[in-house]
Design an enzyme around this catalytic site. Structure first.
Site, PDB file in Angstrom:
ATOM      1  CD1 TRP A 101      52.641 166.383 -39.479  1.00  0.00           C
ATOM      2  CD2 TRP A 101      53.362 164.366 -38.869  1.00  0.00           C
ATOM      3  NE1 TRP A 101      52.202 165.475 -40.411  1.00  0.00           N
ATOM      4  CE2 TRP A 101      52.629 164.235 -40.057  1.00  0.00           C
ATOM      5  CE3 TRP A 101      53.897 163.216 -38.285  1.00  0.00           C
ATOM      6  CZ2 TRP A 101      52.432 163.001 -40.690  1.00  0.00           C
ATOM      7  CZ3 TRP A 101      53.707 161.991 -38.901  1.00  0.00           C
ATOM      8  CH2 TRP A 101      52.980 161.892 -40.090  1.00  0.00           C
ATOM      9  CG  ASP A 171      59.226 166.996 -38.584  1.00  0.00           C
ATOM     10  OD1 ASP A 171      59.616 166.952 -39.758  1.00  0.00           O
ATOM     11  OD2 ASP A 171      58.279 166.312 -38.151  1.00  0.00           O
ATOM     12  CE  LYS A 195      54.569 164.515 -45.812  1.00  0.00           C
ATOM     13  NZ  LYS A 195      54.814 164.216 -44.409  1.00  0.00           N
TER      14      LYS A 195
HETATM   15  C1  LIG Z   1      54.941 163.467 -43.301  1.00  0.00           C
HETATM   16  C2  LIG Z   1      55.539 163.994 -42.070  1.00  0.00           C
HETATM   17  C3  LIG Z   1      56.204 163.158 -41.158  1.00  0.00           C
HETATM   18  C4  LIG Z   1      56.256 161.639 -41.276  1.00  0.00           C
HETATM   19  O1  LIG Z   1      57.073 161.217 -42.228  1.00  0.00           O
HETATM   20  P1  LIG Z   1      57.228 159.646 -42.552  1.00  0.00           P
HETATM   21  O2  LIG Z   1      58.243 159.691 -43.622  1.00  0.00           O
HETATM   22  O3  LIG Z   1      55.882 159.135 -42.997  1.00  0.00           O
HETATM   23  O4  LIG Z   1      57.697 158.957 -41.334  1.00  0.00           O
HETATM   24  C5  LIG Z   1      56.786 163.744 -40.042  1.00  0.00           C
HETATM   25  N1  LIG Z   1      56.709 165.065 -39.832  1.00  0.00           N
HETATM   26  C6  LIG Z   1      56.065 165.905 -40.679  1.00  0.00           C
HETATM   27  C7  LIG Z   1      56.018 167.357 -40.397  1.00  0.00           C
HETATM   28  C8  LIG Z   1      55.458 165.389 -41.830  1.00  0.00           C
HETATM   29  O5  LIG Z   1      54.826 166.210 -42.666  1.00  0.00           O
END
Ligand SMILES: *Cc1c(COP(=O)(O)O)cnc(C)c1O
Length: 360
Positions: A101, A171, A195
């Site tokens: 990521w 993030d 998540k």
């Molecule tokens: C799932 C995830 C993303 C991507 O998210 P989307 O909503 O699919 O764009 C970005 N960063 C992390 C850490 C993730 O787990």
């Protein structure tokens, strides 16, 4: 049979939340309408929206000088919006690479900015967090971006980078609300909802006010944080149903003791699973360095990869679902977000112990 869903995302939601949504599906609070059918500018939905923001503020103790935005485009669009809005005329941004990521965030930022990769764990297969004293920070960087929890690699920071005056950007897609964070230490936090918050289609952005309003002229309106901040995330039609469910999750968290209580359970869940892996005499293996193991996403391999198929089939038959590892890593991954009860992890380790005994 009780079903336990270990998906990395979209992921398990609290059963009570889904039951409440079911009960309110056709008629929200006597309105005669489903939340899906409501105008986003009507008083019913405006109330739902305001309550969700207030509850998130309370859960994370978000200071008054931070905006809470409910946007779309997922974590991925934030990979672009962050450099576009936060460079503020500066030429370079610091990024830490700890896995898939952060790599994606870096490659997107490179379209808009020089990127200084201040630390990188690719030398050991992205299996650890580089020690802070090895980071090559730029004191003139526009911001430092890092990924507190790498959802795919299962690597999580158990400490906070100290960046002084350089705004810290995180993030938190896969570990927001799983442990307390001092929001005042961050310039910006973002998290895709699917998540640890709610359904897909919503991304939460928490941003310090002084970082808003610096977008270059000519930037498309929808990419400017200021537009969303000035319009209370209602510049265009927001993902109303996702916001409603996220709000129910926030209420559920408050009822269950908030983030501090979640952290206690999350520590217990993670310990149970890692202890099982570590006590298996090498039958199961987790590739992540001990101090950096994620409490949310637990990747593990079987000693004999030929058993992977059997493992997944038998787990499925027991109601232990979506344990297949990410295609880039292989093996297994158990995601054990807030909504996964301890009983789910107990059921998983019972199965793992039986399976190991049978196949040793
Ligand atoms: C799932 C995830 C993303 C991507 O998210 P989307 O909503 O699919 O764009 C970005 N960063 C992390 C850490 C993730 O787990």
């Amino acid at each position: 049979m009780t079903i336990y869903n270990f998906s990395a995302g979209p992921a398990v939601l609290p059963k009570e939340v889904l039951q409440q949504a079911q009960a309110e599906l056709l008629d929200w609070h006597g309105s005669g309408m489903s939340v899906m059918e409501m105008s986003h500018r009507g008083k019913e939905f405006m109330g739902i929206h305001a309550q969700a923001v207030a509850d998130l503020r309370e859960l994370m103790s978000i200071p008054a000088n931070y905006k809470v935005l409910f946007l779309q485009g997922g974590g991925h669009l934030q990979f672009s919006m962050i450099p576009l809005n936060l460079l503020r005329g500066k030429l370079s941004a610091d990024y830490v690479n700890t896995g898939e990521w952060s790599r994606k965030a870096i490659s997107e930022a490179k379209k808009f900015s020089y990127v200084n990769v201040a630390a990188d764990n690719a030398d050991r297969n992205c299996s650890y967090v580089p020690a802070f004293d090895t980071w090559k920070l730029d004191k003139n960087a526009a911001y430092l971006h890092y990924t507190p929890n790498e959802t795919i690699g299962g690597v999580e920071f158990n400490w906070m980078p100290q960046t002084g005056d350089v705004p810290l950007v995180a993030d938190m897609s896969s570990n927001i609300l799983s442990r307390p964070y001092d929001v005042s230490k961050f310039g910006l936090i973002y998290a895709g909802a699917q998540k640890n918050i709610g359904p897909a289609g919503l991304v939460v952005v928490i941003v310090r006010e002084d970082l808003v309003g610096h977008a270059p002229s000519g930037l498309p309106t929808m990419l400017d944080y200021k537009i969303h901040a000035d319009n209370d995330s209602m510049y265009n039609t927001p993902p109303t149903y996702s916001i409603y469910i996220a709000g129910l999750v926030f209420q559920w968290l408050k009822k269950n003791g908030g983030v501090a209580a979640m952290e206690k359970i999350n520590i217990a869940k993670a310990k149970l699973l890692y202890d099982t892996i570590d006590a298996s005499n090498g039958f199961y293996n987790c590739p992540v360095a001990l101090p950096d193991r994620s409490r949310m996403n637990v990747p593990f391999t079987l000693k004999d990869a030929n058993l992977d198929g059997d493992f997944l089939k038998q787990a499925d038959a027991r109601g232990l679902l979506q344990l297949k590892g990410h295609r880039s890593v292989g093996g297994m991954r158990a995601s054990i977000y807030n909504a996964m009860p301890l009983s789910g992890v107990q059921a998983l380790v019972n199965f793992m112990n039986e399976f190991a005994k049978k196949h040793h």
